[in-house]
Design a protein around this motif. Structure first.
Motif, PDB file in Angstrom:
ATOM      1  N   HIS A  12       0.733  -1.139   0.062  1.00  0.00           N
ATOM      2  CA  HIS A  12       0.239  -0.131  -0.231  1.00  0.00           C
ATOM      3  C   HIS A  12       0.877   1.281  -0.064  1.00  0.00           C
ATOM      4  CE1 HIS A  12       0.862   0.011   4.489  1.00  0.00           C
ATOM      5  NE2 HIS A  12       0.417   1.362   4.458  1.00  0.00           N
ATOM      6  N   ASP A  13       2.116   1.199   0.507  1.00  0.00           N
ATOM      7  CA  ASP A  13       3.004   2.563   0.435  1.00  0.00           C
ATOM      8  C   ASP A  13       4.169   2.594  -0.428  1.00  0.00           C
ATOM      9  OD1 ASP A  13       1.659   3.872   2.456  1.00  0.00           O
ATOM     10  OD2 ASP A  13       2.603   3.301   4.155  1.00  0.00           O
ATOM     11  N   HIS A  57      -6.335   5.535   1.248  1.00  0.00           N
ATOM     12  CA  HIS A  57      -5.844   5.101   2.888  1.00  0.00           C
ATOM     13  C   HIS A  57      -5.204   6.258   3.392  1.00  0.00           C
ATOM     14  CE1 HIS A  57      -1.734   4.408   1.257  1.00  0.00           C
ATOM     15  NE2 HIS A  57      -1.240   4.639   2.267  1.00  0.00           N
ATOM     16  N   SER A  58      -4.898   7.413   2.735  1.00  0.00           N
ATOM     17  CA  SER A  58      -4.234   8.518   3.585  1.00  0.00           C
ATOM     18  C   SER A  58      -5.356   9.633   3.529  1.00  0.00           C
ATOM     19  CB  SER A  58      -3.078   8.962   2.890  1.00  0.00           C
ATOM     20  OG  SER A  58      -2.123   8.234   2.640  1.00  0.00           O
ATOM     21  N   LYS A  93       5.399   5.487  -2.265  1.00  0.00           N
ATOM     22  CA  LYS A  93       6.423   6.490  -1.870  1.00  0.00           C
ATOM     23  C   LYS A  93       7.702   6.439  -2.644  1.00  0.00           C
ATOM     24  CE  LYS A  93       4.366   6.358   2.713  1.00  0.00           C
ATOM     25  NZ  LYS A  93       4.485   6.183   4.299  1.00  0.00           N
ATOM     26  N   HIS A 113       1.613   9.419  -2.763  1.00  0.00           N
ATOM     27  CA  HIS A 113       1.855   7.887  -3.066  1.00  0.00           C
ATOM     28  C   HIS A 113       0.580   7.208  -3.024  1.00  0.00           C
ATOM     29  CE1 HIS A 113       1.164   7.920   1.307  1.00  0.00           C
ATOM     30  NE2 HIS A 113       0.914   6.810   1.513  1.00  0.00           N
ATOM     31  N   ASP A 114      -0.334   7.717  -2.633  1.00  0.00           N
ATOM     32  CA  ASP A 114      -1.714   6.969  -3.025  1.00  0.00           C
ATOM     33  C   ASP A 114      -2.201   6.877  -4.086  1.00  0.00           C
ATOM     34  OD1 ASP A 114      -1.506   7.206  -0.145  1.00  0.00           O
ATOM     35  OD2 ASP A 114      -3.636   7.380   0.235  1.00  0.00           O
TER      36      ASP A 114
HETATM   37 FE   FE2 Z   1       0.507   5.683   3.340  1.00  0.00          FE
END
Ligand code: FE2
Ligand code: INS
Ligand code: FE2
Length: 326
Positions: free
Chosen positions: A158-159, A254-255, A162, A229-230
């Motif tokens: 999910h990240d 998610h953010s 980045k 990043h999302d």
């Molecule tokens: Fe995140």
């Protein structure tokens, strides 16, 4: 008012059949991607959705210690001051244009995780671990709770957006941190809501209107969320994975704490978004509260997760692992 710009986020859910876990993968073609490359998403089965409610992540944990922004260090406060000043509609259009017009790198999912090893997220008051550790902590927490495999894999990746930091970013402000819509008034549900004063959009007659360039119920597929990043990973996974819509929503939103946790921006939702909100809420505790779990050992876990990666990012002919276009 209708959305003023096409940000290319079609709703793929209705068009595709469920394909996971032994069900047939329906072939499709795509004018841009080569046929073997293009895969598609569907929504999760009812049974999988039911699993959301069956377990509560770490009920014992003291959850009040997380996301304490008022007590956060200057690193976090300065990060958000800069992000809130610079995330404008103009910048977001440019970032999307840059994203679409080039490939930044080609590497596998695991290579991407390893590359993130050196990134410490300046926006995060809760962890100073490297990102590979955070990804494994989240995935392991989801796995321990017996969630579906695609859910576990979503935790793992999910990240990964980045990665953008190493390529097209102007700092961390356009990569990490919470997200919020641009093109309409910055809502009080965003952390440090007083820091938008220096953002030129807060003085723009249209962008400072409650609905701005959007109309109520327009659906979040039509909203431009602050670039980072999302958004970046969502586009990559939509094109290059077989993850279902719920997973894509977990990644894309998610953010977006102002929406999924603080209850803001509900006016923009449509029926699909209601379903997606449930998925995002199911995901959030694993992302946030696993940050205080013990440190995972990447070498020990690699074998298990490689199988999941190969399932949802299937290798193409001649590949043993899918090489992702980042
Ligand atoms: Fe995140
Ligand atoms: O600081 C964190 C971090 O950058 C996360 O990756 C992001 O998803 C969160 O929303 C944010 O608060
Ligand atoms: Fe995360």
């Amino acid at each position: 008012m209708a959305p003023a710009m096409d940000i290319e986020m079609p709703n793929v859910a209705e068009n595709f059949n469920d394909h996971r876990d032994g069900l047939a993968l329906e072939a499709t073609s795509d004018a841009i991607d080569d046929a073997a490359m293009k895969v598609k998403n569907g929504t999760a089965t009812q049974e999988e959705v039911d699993i959301y409610d069956q377990s509560q992540f770490d009920a014992e944990k003291d959850k009040t210690q997380f996301r304490q922004y008022e007590d956060a260090c200057d690193r976090v406060k300065n990060f958000y001051r800069e992000q809130h000043e610079k995330q404008t509609v103009a910048y977001n259009l440019k970032a999307r244009n840059d994203f679409k017009t080039k490939t930044r790198a080609e590497m596998t999912i695991w290579q991407a995780m390893e590359k993130l090893n050196t990134l410490i997220d300046e926006s995060d008051p809760d962890t100073s671990l490297s990102q590979i550790e955070h990804l494994l902590q989240a995935a392991e927490a989801i796995r321990r709770d017996g969630k579906p495999k695609w859910f576990q894999l979503t935790g793992l990746v999910h990240d990964l957006g980045k990665l953008l930091f190493f390529y097209d970013s102007r700092g961390q402000w356009d990569v990490v941190g919470d997200t919020f819509p641009v093109g309409c008034r910055f809502d009080e549900s965003i952390i440090y809501p007083g820091t938008f004063e220096d953002n030129p959009d807060s003085k723009d007659p249209i962008y400072s209107d409650k609905h701005g360039i959007y109309s109520p119920g327009c659906g979040m597929d039509n909203i431009m969320l602050s670039w980072g990043h999302d958004e970046y990973l969502y586009h990559i996974c939509r094109e290059q994975s077989t993850l279902p819509d719920e997973a894509l929503a977990m990644i894309r939103y998610h953010s977006f704490y102002p929406w999924h946790s603080a209850g803001g921006y509900r006016w923009m939702m449509n029926d699909k978004d209601e379903k997606m909100l449930a998925a995002v809420k199911a995901f959030n505790p694993y992302d946030l509260y696993s940050k205080s779990d013990e440190m995972p050992d990447p070498a020990k876990l690699k074998g298990y997760y490689m199988e999941l990666i190969n399932t949802y990012f299937p290798p193409r002919e001649g590949e043993t692992e899918r090489v992702i276009r980042w």
